[in-house]
Motif scaffolding. Structure first.
Motif, PDB file in Angstrom:
ATOM      1  N   GLN A  53      46.140  53.730  88.022  1.00 42.88           N
ATOM      2  CA  GLN A  53      45.933  53.959  86.714  1.00 42.88           C
ATOM      3  C   GLN A  53      44.674  54.865  86.316  1.00 42.88           C
ATOM      4  OE1 GLN A  53      46.897  50.448  84.486  1.00 42.88           O
ATOM      5  NE2 GLN A  53      48.796  50.945  84.053  1.00 42.88           N
ATOM      6  N   LEU A  54      44.912  55.883  85.632  1.00 39.54           N
ATOM      7  CA  LEU A  54      43.625  56.474  85.152  1.00 39.54           C
ATOM      8  C   LEU A  54      43.362  55.799  83.888  1.00 39.54           C
ATOM      9  CD1 LEU A  54      41.592  59.094  84.931  1.00 39.54           C
ATOM     10  CD2 LEU A  54      43.330  60.219  83.627  1.00 39.54           C
ATOM     11  N   ILE A  55      42.007  55.292  84.003  1.00 42.37           N
ATOM     12  CA  ILE A  55      41.683  54.312  83.075  1.00 42.37           C
ATOM     13  C   ILE A  55      40.395  54.799  81.871  1.00 42.37           C
ATOM     14  CG2 ILE A  55      42.165  52.110  84.007  1.00 42.37           C
ATOM     15  CD1 ILE A  55      39.225  51.968  85.029  1.00 42.37           C
ATOM     16  N   ASP A  82      26.254  58.359  83.483  1.00 46.89           N
ATOM     17  CA  ASP A  82      26.053  57.411  82.292  1.00 46.89           C
ATOM     18  C   ASP A  82      27.178  56.531  82.026  1.00 46.89           C
ATOM     19  OD1 ASP A  82      23.732  58.963  81.930  1.00 46.89           O
ATOM     20  OD2 ASP A  82      24.891  60.486  80.684  1.00 46.89           O
ATOM     21  N   ALA A  83      26.765  55.341  81.624  1.00 46.20           N
ATOM     22  CA  ALA A  83      27.715  54.141  81.005  1.00 46.20           C
ATOM     23  C   ALA A  83      26.928  53.762  79.621  1.00 46.20           C
ATOM     24  CB  ALA A  83      27.631  53.015  82.084  1.00 46.20           C
ATOM     25  N   PRO A  84      28.165  53.167  78.938  1.00 44.78           N
ATOM     26  CA  PRO A  84      29.430  53.239  79.025  1.00 44.78           C
ATOM     27  C   PRO A  84      30.136  54.779  78.856  1.00 44.78           C
ATOM     28  CG  PRO A  84      28.988  52.710  76.710  1.00 44.78           C
ATOM     29  CD  PRO A  84      27.713  52.748  77.621  1.00 44.78           C
ATOM     30  N   GLY A  85      31.259  54.638  79.669  1.00 50.85           N
ATOM     31  CA  GLY A  85      31.963  55.938  79.703  1.00 50.85           C
ATOM     32  C   GLY A  85      33.167  55.798  78.531  1.00 50.85           C
ATOM     33  N   GLU A  86      34.030  56.821  78.355  1.00 51.09           N
ATOM     34  CA  GLU A  86      35.143  56.604  77.699  1.00 51.09           C
ATOM     35  C   GLU A  86      36.228  56.184  78.309  1.00 51.09           C
ATOM     36  OE1 GLU A  86      35.841  60.919  75.913  1.00 51.09           O
ATOM     37  OE2 GLU A  86      34.183  61.488  77.341  1.00 51.09           O
ATOM     38  N   ARG A  87      36.720  55.091  77.659  1.00 50.12           N
ATOM     39  CA  ARG A  87      37.899  54.455  78.045  1.00 50.12           C
ATOM     40  C   ARG A  87      39.057  54.734  77.547  1.00 50.12           C
ATOM     41  NH1 ARG A  87      37.727  48.255  80.174  1.00 50.12           N
ATOM     42  NH2 ARG A  87      39.956  48.319  81.778  1.00 50.12           N
ATOM     43  N   LEU A  88      40.284  55.063  78.143  1.00 49.00           N
ATOM     44  CA  LEU A  88      41.611  55.445  77.627  1.00 49.00           C
ATOM     45  C   LEU A  88      42.029  54.091  76.671  1.00 49.00           C
ATOM     46  CD1 LEU A  88      43.179  57.715  80.263  1.00 49.00           C
ATOM     47  CD2 LEU A  88      42.271  58.366  78.177  1.00 49.00           C
ATOM     48  N   ALA A  89      42.688  54.415  75.469  1.00 53.41           N
ATOM     49  CA  ALA A  89      43.258  53.203  74.901  1.00 53.41           C
ATOM     50  C   ALA A  89      44.373  52.718  75.688  1.00 53.41           C
ATOM     51  CB  ALA A  89      43.702  53.633  73.659  1.00 53.41           C
ATOM     52  N   GLU A 104      40.407  69.244  87.126  1.00 53.94           N
ATOM     53  CA  GLU A 104      40.217  70.122  86.160  1.00 53.94           C
ATOM     54  C   GLU A 104      40.252  69.206  84.755  1.00 53.94           C
ATOM     55  OE1 GLU A 104      39.093  73.224  85.788  1.00 53.94           O
ATOM     56  OE2 GLU A 104      39.448  73.542  87.727  1.00 53.94           O
ATOM     57  N   GLY A 105      40.500  67.856  85.002  1.00 56.48           N
ATOM     58  CA  GLY A 105      40.716  66.926  83.822  1.00 56.48           C
ATOM     59  C   GLY A 105      42.221  67.096  83.338  1.00 56.48           C
ATOM     60  N   GLU A 106      43.123  67.647  83.910  1.00 55.29           N
ATOM     61  CA  GLU A 106      44.284  68.060  83.395  1.00 55.29           C
ATOM     62  C   GLU A 106      45.025  66.805  82.892  1.00 55.29           C
ATOM     63  OE1 GLU A 106      44.767  67.625  87.634  1.00 55.29           O
ATOM     64  OE2 GLU A 106      43.564  69.131  86.425  1.00 55.29           O
ATOM     65  N   ASP A 107      44.732  65.673  83.289  1.00 53.50           N
ATOM     66  CA  ASP A 107      45.307  64.439  82.977  1.00 53.50           C
ATOM     67  C   ASP A 107      44.759  63.868  81.686  1.00 53.50           C
ATOM     68  OD1 ASP A 107      47.392  64.528  84.996  1.00 53.50           O
ATOM     69  OD2 ASP A 107      45.892  63.560  86.389  1.00 53.50           O
ATOM     70  N   TRP A 108      43.674  64.172  81.544  1.00 57.38           N
ATOM     71  CA  TRP A 108      42.935  63.550  80.201  1.00 57.38           C
ATOM     72  C   TRP A 108      43.514  64.036  78.752  1.00 57.38           C
ATOM     73  CZ3 TRP A 108      39.742  59.770  80.447  1.00 57.38           C
ATOM     74  CH2 TRP A 108      39.072  59.506  79.240  1.00 57.38           C
ATOM     75  N   PRO A 109      43.881  63.293  77.967  1.00 58.51           N
ATOM     76  CA  PRO A 109      44.610  63.795  76.719  1.00 58.51           C
ATOM     77  C   PRO A 109      43.543  64.656  75.880  1.00 58.51           C
ATOM     78  CG  PRO A 109      44.336  61.350  76.916  1.00 58.51           C
ATOM     79  CD  PRO A 109      43.673  61.779  78.095  1.00 58.51           C
ATOM     80  N   ALA A 110      44.125  65.565  75.356  1.00 58.06           N
ATOM     81  CA  ALA A 110      43.293  66.554  74.589  1.00 58.06           C
ATOM     82  C   ALA A 110      42.806  65.724  73.297  1.00 58.06           C
ATOM     83  CB  ALA A 110      44.418  67.656  74.116  1.00 58.06           C
TER      84      ALA A 110
END
Length: 110
Positions: A53-55, A82-89, A104-110
């Motif tokens: 899972q992409l987290i 750098d931490a903390p990072g951005e965590r997906l809900a 390219e970060g295509e799986d990251w939500p817009a």
């Protein structure tokens, strides 16, 4: 810009390690990749995969060439994020892999 790399965190590292990247308990973390990155720059991202899972993602603050893999003796680059990072809900299904892959970060939500 969403460009970066994906890194799979081994299951053996444990949920605590994953959580520490995103809960504020760390200010930075070190990943590594074989050789010298041809496309990766400071300011790009490391997208983390755990248990298929992409987290989340972490901002790259430094690339340190000249390190050596202690097992093989081959060159590698240390990637400081750098931490903390951005965590997906809600994690996104993403097959884990060995090594490093550009994205390219295509799986990251817009």
């Amino acid at each position: 810009m969403n460009f970066g790399i994906t890194k799979t965190i081994p299951t053996g590292a444990g949920q605590e390690t994953v959580d520490s990247l995103y809960d504020g308990s760390l200010s930075e973390y070190e990943f590594h990749m074989a050789g010298s990155p041809s496309k990766l720059k400071v300011g790009h991202y490391v997208y983390t995969i755990f248990r298929n899972q992409l987290i989340g993602r972490l901002h790259i603050s430094a690339l340190l060439p000249g390190a050596v893999n202690p097992k093989s003796g081959k060159p590698r680059t240390l990637i400081i994020v750098d931490a903390p990072g951005e965590r997906l809900a809600t994690p996104i299904p993403k097959k884990g892999h060995r090594g490093t892959r550009y994205t390219e970060g295509e799986d990251w939500p817009a």
